[in-house]
Design a protein around this motif. Structure first.
Motif, short mmCIF file in Angstrom:
data_model
loop_
_atom_site.label_atom_id
_atom_site.label_comp_id
_atom_site.label_asym_id
_atom_site.label_seq_id
_atom_site.Cartn_x
_atom_site.Cartn_y
_atom_site.Cartn_z
N ASN A 151 0.82 -1.21 0.00
CA ASN A 151 0.00 0.00 0.00
C ASN A 151 0.86 1.27 0.00
O ASN A 151 0.48 2.28 -0.59
N CYS A 152 2.01 1.22 0.64
CA CYS A 152 2.92 2.36 0.58
C CYS A 152 3.49 2.52 -0.83
O CYS A 152 3.60 3.64 -1.35
N CYS A 153 3.85 1.41 -1.46
CA CYS A 153 4.41 1.46 -2.81
C CYS A 153 3.38 1.98 -3.82
O CYS A 153 3.73 2.66 -4.78
N ALA A 154 2.12 1.64 -3.59
CA ALA A 154 1.06 2.04 -4.51
C ALA A 154 0.48 3.41 -4.19
O ALA A 154 -0.49 3.84 -4.83
N GLY A 155 1.05 4.10 -3.21
CA GLY A 155 0.58 5.44 -2.87
C GLY A 155 -0.71 5.47 -2.07
O GLY A 155 -1.30 6.53 -1.89
N ARG A 156 -1.12 4.32 -1.56
CA ARG A 156 -2.37 4.25 -0.79
C ARG A 156 -2.14 4.55 0.69
O ARG A 156 -3.08 4.85 1.41
N LEU A 157 -0.89 4.43 1.14
CA LEU A 157 -0.49 4.79 2.49
C LEU A 157 0.74 5.69 2.39
O LEU A 157 1.62 5.45 1.57
N ALA A 158 0.81 6.68 3.26
CA ALA A 158 2.00 7.54 3.31
C ALA A 158 3.02 6.90 4.23
O ALA A 158 2.71 6.57 5.39
N PRO A 159 4.25 6.70 3.76
CA PRO A 159 5.27 6.09 4.63
C PRO A 159 5.74 7.06 5.71
O PRO A 159 5.62 8.28 5.56
N THR A 160 6.28 6.50 6.77
CA THR A 160 6.88 7.31 7.82
C THR A 160 8.25 7.81 7.38
O THR A 160 8.69 8.90 7.75
N GLY A 161 8.94 6.99 6.58
CA GLY A 161 10.26 7.38 6.09
C GLY A 161 10.57 6.64 4.82
O GLY A 161 9.92 5.66 4.45
N GLY A 162 11.60 7.12 4.10
CA GLY A 162 12.00 6.49 2.85
C GLY A 162 11.26 7.07 1.66
O GLY A 162 10.50 8.03 1.76
N SER A 163 11.47 6.44 0.50
CA SER A 163 10.89 6.98 -0.73
C SER A 163 10.46 5.86 -1.67
O SER A 163 10.98 4.75 -1.62
N VAL A 164 9.49 6.19 -2.52
CA VAL A 164 9.04 5.32 -3.61
C VAL A 164 9.13 6.14 -4.89
O VAL A 164 8.37 7.09 -5.08
N VAL A 165 10.06 5.79 -5.75
CA VAL A 165 10.34 6.57 -6.95
C VAL A 165 9.90 5.77 -8.18
O VAL A 165 10.25 4.58 -8.32
N TYR A 166 9.15 6.42 -9.06
CA TYR A 166 8.60 5.75 -10.25
C TYR A 166 9.08 6.46 -11.51
O TYR A 166 9.16 7.69 -11.55
N GLU A 167 9.39 5.67 -12.53
CA GLU A 167 9.81 6.21 -13.83
C GLU A 167 8.58 6.54 -14.66
O GLU A 167 7.99 5.68 -15.32
N THR A 168 8.13 7.78 -14.60
CA THR A 168 6.95 8.19 -15.35
C THR A 168 7.26 8.30 -16.84
O THR A 168 8.42 8.41 -17.24
N ARG A 169 6.21 8.29 -17.65
CA ARG A 169 6.40 8.32 -19.10
C ARG A 169 6.98 9.65 -19.57
O ARG A 169 7.77 9.68 -20.51
N HIS A 170 6.59 10.74 -18.93
CA HIS A 170 6.94 12.06 -19.45
C HIS A 170 7.83 12.88 -18.53
O HIS A 170 8.53 13.77 -19.00
N LYS A 171 7.82 12.59 -17.24
CA LYS A 171 8.57 13.41 -16.30
C LYS A 171 9.78 12.70 -15.71
O LYS A 171 10.46 13.25 -14.85
N GLY A 172 10.04 11.47 -16.15
CA GLY A 172 11.17 10.73 -15.60
C GLY A 172 10.89 10.25 -14.19
O GLY A 172 9.73 10.05 -13.80
N LEU A 173 11.95 10.07 -13.39
CA LEU A 173 11.81 9.56 -12.04
C LEU A 173 11.17 10.60 -11.14
O LEU A 173 11.59 11.76 -11.11
N ILE A 174 10.16 10.18 -10.38
CA ILE A 174 9.49 11.09 -9.46
C ILE A 174 9.05 10.31 -8.22
O ILE A 174 8.60 9.17 -8.31
N ASP A 175 9.23 10.92 -7.05
CA ASP A 175 8.80 10.31 -5.79
C ASP A 175 7.28 10.44 -5.71
O ASP A 175 6.74 11.55 -5.68
N ILE A 176 6.59 9.30 -5.67
CA ILE A 176 5.13 9.36 -5.75
C ILE A 176 4.52 10.05 -4.53
O ILE A 176 3.42 10.60 -4.61
#
Length: 256
Positions: free
Chosen positions: A48-73
């Motif tokens: 759920n943290c990886c899918a953006g359904r829960l906000a993590p307490t710490g750390g990051s989840v970075v996704y390679e978007t089609r148009h904006k490159g890597l972005i922390d969700i």
């Protein structure tokens, strides 16, 4: 080729309790990662943290978007995350009722996902819905039936059709065969594996069932008490587990 998803030092706390602690991994295009462990191991919290359904307490989840490159969700706005879930991502719930609108027809459930990404032609939407019902082994003649009239297995197939019709790049699955009869599970797994292979999907799958992990995933991550204790190629981990907890999981499956 760069990674599609990168998770770094992800931690989620619930007060004094930790759902997951310092989890890091990468997911590559076309790869399926299974996360396994007993109930309470933290695998669903992590998903759920990886899918953006829960906000993590710490750390990051970075996704390679089609148009904006890597972005922390988790640095995205809520509308941006919702747009990502309508286009690039999909989420298959254990209980299909959580991923379907039960008061509209099967066809409308699939069609709504297409309309969310800009489709407007009714004929094209209905044809796409018919096609995806067929692909997921739901009788196309039932396109106008409500999901409440479907069996649990058919509801899960419909939820998968609804998720995949818009061509996502990354699919999150939470116990996709949980609660189904063994024979229904087997057919659903065969269908899922075929779709993942043919569409070249990337996926993160949470399951307590090692047979599901073996059939669907290329790589396996084992969690215990919120931490990753072992990771590697699925067959290697299951055939030659190194950590005592993984050995216990594998041996418990093998016991009569």
């Amino acid at each position: 080729m760069s990674e599609l998803l990168r998770v770094e030092n992800l931690t989620k706390s619930y007060g004094r309790q930790r759902g997951c602690t310092d989890v890091s991994f990468e997911l590559w295009p076309g790869e399926v990662l299974a996360i396994v462990g007993e109930s309470g191991s933290g695998k669903t919290t992590l998903l759920n943290c990886c899918a953006g359904r829960l906000a993590p307490t710490g750390g990051s989840v970075v996704y390679e978007t089609r148009h904006k490159g890597l972005i922390d969700i988790h640095g995205m706005s809520e509308p941006e995350r919702r747009f990502l879930m309508r286009t690039d991502w999909a989420f298959v719930h254990q209980n299909p009722r959580d991923g379907l609108r039960m008061n509209v027809s099967a066809g409308a459930n699939v069609g709504e996902r297409l309309m969310a990404v800009g489709a407007r032609n009714y004929g094209n939407i209905r044809n796409a819905a018919l096609d995806w019902l067929s692909r997921t082994e739901v009788d196309p003649d039932r396109i106008d039936d409500l999901p409440t009239t479907f069996s649990g297995g058919m509801q899960q197939r419909l939820q998968i059709a609804r998720n995949l019709v818009s061509g996502p790049r990354l699919v999150f699955m939470d116990e996709p065969t949980g609660g189904l009869d063994v024979s229904v599970q087997a057919r659903l797994l065969d269908m899922l594996r075929d779709l993942v292979d043919r569409l070249g999907l990337s996926a993160v799958v949470v399951t307590h069932d090692l047979a599901v992990a073996r059939m669907l995933s290329t790589r396996l991550m084992v969690m215990q008490q919120g931490r990753v204790v072992e990771t590697g190629l699925t067959d290697r981990v299951l055939d030659d587990p190194q950590h005592a907890y993984t050995q216990l999981l594998v041996s418990s499956v093998l016991q009569p």
